[in-house]
Design a protein around this motif. Structure first.
Motif: not given
Ligand code: FAD
Length: 386
Positions: A310-319
Motif C-alpha cells: 500500500v502506497a500513499s500520498f497526502a494533500g492539504l485543503r485550505v478551508l
C-alpha cells in the motif's frame, strides 16, 4: 520589462490564472518553487466532479458551476478528462436512505442540465454480484451515476502549456522571496539557481495554495487574509483490486470515501485531519491508513489486501477556519484583494480542481480595473487542452 501580472505558484489555480490572463492578451509570468503541480494539484482525488455530497451542505451554486465546468472539460480535454460510472451502495445501516440518494441524484441531474452524462440508474439486484465482491449482506440498493476522472498533474501541465502557447512565461524552479509595492507597481524578489533576482509587475496573484499565508508574510504591505486552516486529505494507492468505481459512506463517521481504479492502481481516499506543520511536511498518518483500509475491508471483506503493497500520498485543503467539521465546510474558492476598486494583489486559496477555469475568469474580472487594456488572444472556454 514590467509584466502585467505575476502569478506565484504553478498549481492548477496558478496555471488557470496564467491561461486566462494570457488569453486576455496580458503579459504573464509564473514563478514556481518546485515543479508544476508539486503541491495539492497532484494530491487530489483526481475527480472532475460536481460534488454530489455538497448538496447536503446546500452548496448549490458550486455544484452547478462544477457540473458546467465538467461538461466543458469533457469537450476541451477528452484525452485528460473521462466519464466513469460511480456506484453508491445503500445498506440498512447507511445514514442516507435509497430515497435520499435518489433525490440527491435527481437534483444533481437537474443542476447539471439533465444531459446524458447526468443520467443515473438503480441497478437491479441481479447485477450486484458483478460488483467486484461488494458486501451484499444488508444491501438495499446500488445507484450508478457518472463522474469524470483525470490526471490532476497532467491537467495542470496542459493548462500551463496552453498559457505558454499564448505567451505566458514560466520560471521554475524559482522561489518567490518578497515583494514591495511602489508607485508604479510591484518590485518583486525571487531566488533562482542560488541567485537573487528582481522583476516588476503591475499586479500580483498569490496562488501558492497551502503556502499562501506564508507568501503573504513576505509582501509589503501584506494583505489581511481570511482566517484559514490546513486540512490534510490522504489517499492510498493499492494494486488494481477493483474494476468498478465506488462512492461509499465510511462505516464509522458517515464521511464520503471513494474507491477509484486509476492508472492501473486502486485509489482510496480521503481523510480530513487538521495539519499544523509546514505544508511540505504533509504525510499520510498511520491512523489515516487504518481508517481507509477499514472502510475498504468493510465493503469488500474478501479482498486480498497486502499492507506492504500500500502506497500513499497526502494533500492539504485550505478551508475557512470554523468550529464546523471540515466535511461540512464550504469548498468555494477564497478570493481576497488588497483594494476593492483597484486591486494590486489578489490571493486565491482552496476551491476545486474542477472549477479552476471559472475561478481564473473571476480572478481576471476582479483585476480588470488595475490591468491595461489589451487585445484578447483567445477564450479559455474554447481552448483545447492536450
Ligand atoms: C485530499 C484532496 C482531494 C481533492 N480532490 C479533489 C477532486 O477530486 N476534485 C477537485 O475538483 N478538487 C479536489 N481537491 C481540491 C484541489 O485539489 C485543490 O483545490 C487544488 O489542487 C489547489 O490548487 P492550488 O493551485 O491552489 O494549490 P497547489 O497545487 O498547492 O499549488 C501551489 C503552488 O505554489 C507553489 N509555491 C508555494 N510557495 C511558493 C513560493 N514562495 N515561490 C514559488 N512557488 C511557490 C507550490 O510549490 C505549489 O506548486 C482536493 C484537495 C485535496 C486536498
Amino acid at each position: 520589462m514590467q509584466y502585467d501580472l505575476v502569478v506565484i505558484g504553478a498549481g492548477i489555480q496558478g496555471a488557470g490564472v496564467a491561461q486566462a490572463a494570457a488569453a486576455a492578451g496580458h503579459s504573464v509570468l509564473v514563478l514556481e518553487q518546485t515543479a508544476i503541480a508539486a503541491g495539492t494539484s497532484s494530491k487530489s482525488s483526481k475527480l472532475i466532479h460536481g460534488g454530489l455530497r455538497y448538496l447536503e451542505s446546500a452548496q448549490f451554486g458550486l455544484v452547478r458551476e462544477s457540473l458546467q465546468e465538467r461538461a466543458l472539460l469533457l469537450k476541451l480535454a477528452p484525452d485528460l478528462v473521462k466519464l466513469k460510472p460511480l456506484h453508491i451502495p445503500v445498506y440498512h445501516h447507511s445514514r442516507r436512505s435509497p430515497m435520499t440518494i435518489r433525490l440527491g441524484l435527481s437534483l444533481y441531474a437537474a443542476l447539471g442540465g439533465f444531459g446524458e452524462s447526468n443520467r443515473f440508474a438503480n441497478l437491479p439486484r441481479s447485477q450486484w454480484h458483478q460488483l467486484d465482491g461488494l458486501q451484499t449482506q444488508g444491501l438495499r440498493a446500488v445507484f450508478r451515476y457518472a463522474e469524470a476522472q483525470t490526471d490532476d498533474a497532467a491537467l495542470t501541465a496542459a493548462v500551463l502549456r496552453s498559457a505558454q502557447s499564448l505567451g505566458a512565461e514560466l520560471l521554475m524552479p524559482a522561489r518567490f522571496e518578497g515583494a514591495e509595492l511602489e508607485p508604479e507597481g510591484w518590485r518583486l524578489v525571487y531566488e533562482q539557481g542560488g541567485r537573487t533576482r528582481e522583476l516588476s509587475c503591475r499586479v500580483l496573484v498569490n496562488a501558492a495554495g497551502p503556502w499562501a499565508t506564508r507568501v503573504n508574510q513576505d509582501i509589503r504591505p501584506a494583505q489581511t487574509l481570511p482566517a484559514v486552516e490546513l486540512i490534510q486529505g490522504s489517499h492510498l494507492l493499492l494494486p488494481p483490486l477493483l474494476q468498478h468505481h465506488f462512492y461509499l459512506e465510511s462505516p464509522g463517521d458517515g464521511r464520503a470515501v471513494f474507491l477509484l481504479p486509476w492508472r492501473g492502481q486502486l485509489l482510496v481516499g480521503t481523510t480530513e485531519t487538521p495539519h499544523s506543520g509546514a505544508p511540505e511536511e504533509a504525510r499520510c498518518l498511520d491512523t489515516e491508513k487504518k481508517y481507509l483500509l477499514a472502510c475498504l475491508r468493510h465493503y469488500f471483506p474478501h479482498l486480498p489486501i497486502e499492507e506492504d503493497q500500500v502506497a500513499s500520498f497526502a494533500g492539504l485543503r485550505v478551508l475557512p477556519k470554523s468550529p464546523e467539521s471540515a466535511f461540512s465546510r464550504s469548498r468555494e474558492v477564497l478570493l481576497a484583494v488588497d483594494n476593492q476598486t483597484h486591486p494590486r494583489l489578489l490571493t486565491l486559496m482552496g476551491g476545486k480542481l474542477t472549477t479552476y477555469r471559472a475561478t481564473a475568469e473571476k480572478v481576471l474580472a476582479r483585476l480588470r480595473a488595475s490591468l491595461p487594456a489589451r487585445e484578447r488572444r483567445a477564450r479559455t472556454s474554447e481552448l483545447p487542452l492536450v
